[in-house]
Design an enzyme around this catalytic site. Structure first.
Site, PDB file in Angstrom:
ATOM      1  CD  GLU A  61      -3.155   0.311   2.200  1.00 20.01           C
ATOM      2  OE1 GLU A  61      -3.545  -0.873   2.199  1.00 20.01           O
ATOM      3  OE2 GLU A  61      -3.531   1.137   3.044  1.00 20.01           O
ATOM      4  CD  GLU A  71     -11.288   5.272   9.182  1.00 19.78           C
ATOM      5  OE1 GLU A  71     -11.325   5.910   8.109  1.00 19.78           O
ATOM      6  OE2 GLU A  71     -10.324   4.542   9.494  1.00 19.78           O
TER       7      GLU A  71
HETATM    8  C1  LIG Z   1      -7.901   6.698   7.548  1.00 18.93           C
HETATM    9  C2  LIG Z   1      -7.730   5.311   7.009  1.00 18.93           C
HETATM   10  N1  LIG Z   1      -8.515   4.311   7.504  1.00 18.93           N
HETATM   11  C3  LIG Z   1      -8.365   3.044   7.014  1.00 18.93           C
HETATM   12  C4  LIG Z   1      -7.463   2.752   6.056  1.00 18.93           C
HETATM   13  C5  LIG Z   1      -7.364   1.362   5.479  1.00 18.93           C
HETATM   14  N2  LIG Z   1      -6.087   0.783   5.674  1.00 18.93           N
HETATM   15  C6  LIG Z   1      -6.689   3.799   5.572  1.00 18.93           C
HETATM   16  N3  LIG Z   1      -5.784   3.612   4.571  1.00 18.93           N
HETATM   17  N4  LIG Z   1      -6.833   5.085   6.046  1.00 18.93           N
END
Ligand SMILES: Cc1ncc(CN)c(N)n1
Length: 252
Positions: free
Chosen positions: A114, A238
Site C-alpha cells: 500500500e 474515520e
Molecule cells: C484513515 C484510514 N482508515 C483506514 C485505512 C485502510 N487501511 C486507511 N488507509 N486510512
C-alpha cells in the site's frame, strides 16, 4: 491494465482456503459486531457513506480533496504499520488460535504494498509525500489513538476489533464506489479497487471472525465493553478524517 491491478490487489489479501473458511464465520449468524453496527447505525453510516465517498461515487469529487486525502492517508498508513506490528505481538502472546498471526501478517504485507502504491499515486497526481507534508490535526489525533492501542495493557481482543473496524470502514466505503450505476471517475477506479475489492472484503471478514471468536471465549464483559468503545472511537476518527480530506475548515 485495470484487470491486472485487481488481480495484484486480490492476491495480497487472499489466504488459504482454511483461513477463508474461518472468515466466513464473520459473515454468518449475527454476532456482537453486527449488533453494534445496528446499535450505532448512524455512526457506521457516517463513516462508510461519508459525503466524500458519495462524491467519488457520483463523480462530483473535487481534485484538491482527493489529493489532500491521498497525502494524509499516506501518513496514516505509515502509522498503521507499527500498530499492526503490535497486534501481531499480541496475537502471538494471547491468541488461542495460531492462524491469527498469519492472518494479521498478511495485512502487514499488504500495507507494505500500500505504501508503494501511495508513492506511485502521489507521483501521478503531483502530491509531494516529503517530510514537509504536515499531518492534519484529525490525522495526528487518529495516529495518537493508534499509538494508545499499542501498549501491552490493551487486550488483543480490543486491538483486533480496532484493526477490523479501521479496515472495514475503507472496504465498505470504496466498495460502494464500485457498485453498478455509480459514476466513479475512471481515474479513481484504481483507488476504489484497492480497498473495495472482494478479496479485501473477505480479509475483513476473517478479522471480524477473529474478534467474534474472542468475544465468545472471553468471560470478561469489561473487555467486550472496551472493544465497543474502541469501535466507536474508530468510526469517529474515520469521519473526522473524511471531513478533513473534504477540506471542511473546522477539521484542518
Ligand atoms: C484513515 C484510514 N482508515 C483506514 C485505512 C485502510 N487501511 C486507511 N488507509 N486510512
Amino acid at each position: 491494465m485495470r484487470l491486472q491491478t485487481e488481480r495484484q490487489t486480490d492476491r495480497l489479501y487472499r489466504g488459504t482456503s482454511e483461513m477463508e473458511e474461518k472468515g466466513k464465520n464473520g459473515d454468518q449468524k449475527e454476532g456482537v459486531i453486527d449488533t453494534w453496527k445496528k446499535k450505532h447505525h448512524q455512526l457506521w453510516v457516517g463513516a462508510t457513506r461519508h459525503p466524500l465517498i458519495l462524491s467519488i461515487s457520483d463523480g462530483t469529487i473535487h481534485l484538491p480533496a482527493f489529493k489532500r486525502w491521498l497525502g494524509q492517508d499516506y501518513i496514516f498508513v505509515r502509522a498503521l504499520v507499527p500498530f499492526v506490528a503490535s497486534l501481531i505481538v499480541k496475537a502471538w502472546k494471547e491468541s488461542d488460535d495460531s492462524s491469527d498471526v498469519e492472518i494479521i501478517l498478511r495485512g502487514m504485507a499488504a500495507l507494505s504494498d500500500e505504501l508503494e502504491w501511495f508513492k506511485k499515486q502521489a507521483n501521478k497526481w503531483g502530491v509531494h509525500l516529503s517530510e514537509m507534508l504536515v499531518p492534519s490535526r484529525p490525522n495526528q489525533e487518529y495516529c495518537r489513538f493508534l499509538e494508545s492501542l499499542m501498549g501491552p495493557e490493551v487486550e488483543y481482543t480490543v486491538a483486533v476489533t480496532a484493526y477490523w473496524a479501521i479496515e472495514a470502514v475503507y472496504q465498505e466505503s470504496f466498495a460502494l464506489c464500485l457498485e453498478e450505476g455509480t459514476r466513479t471517475p475512471p481515474e479513481l477506479m484504481d483507488t476504489c479497487q484497492r480497498w473495495g475489492n472482494e478479496a479485501f472484503g473477505k480479509y475483513c471478514s476473517s478479522l471480524k471472525a477473529i474478534a467474534e471468536r474472542r468475544f465468545k471465549k472471553t468471560s470478561d464483559e469489561e473487555v467486550i465493553k472496551k472493544a465497543e468503545v474502541v469501535f466507536l472511537r474508530v468510526l469517529e476518527h474515520e469521519i473526522e478524517f473524511w471531513n478533513m480530506s473534504r477540506g471542511d475548515p473546522q477539521h484542518q
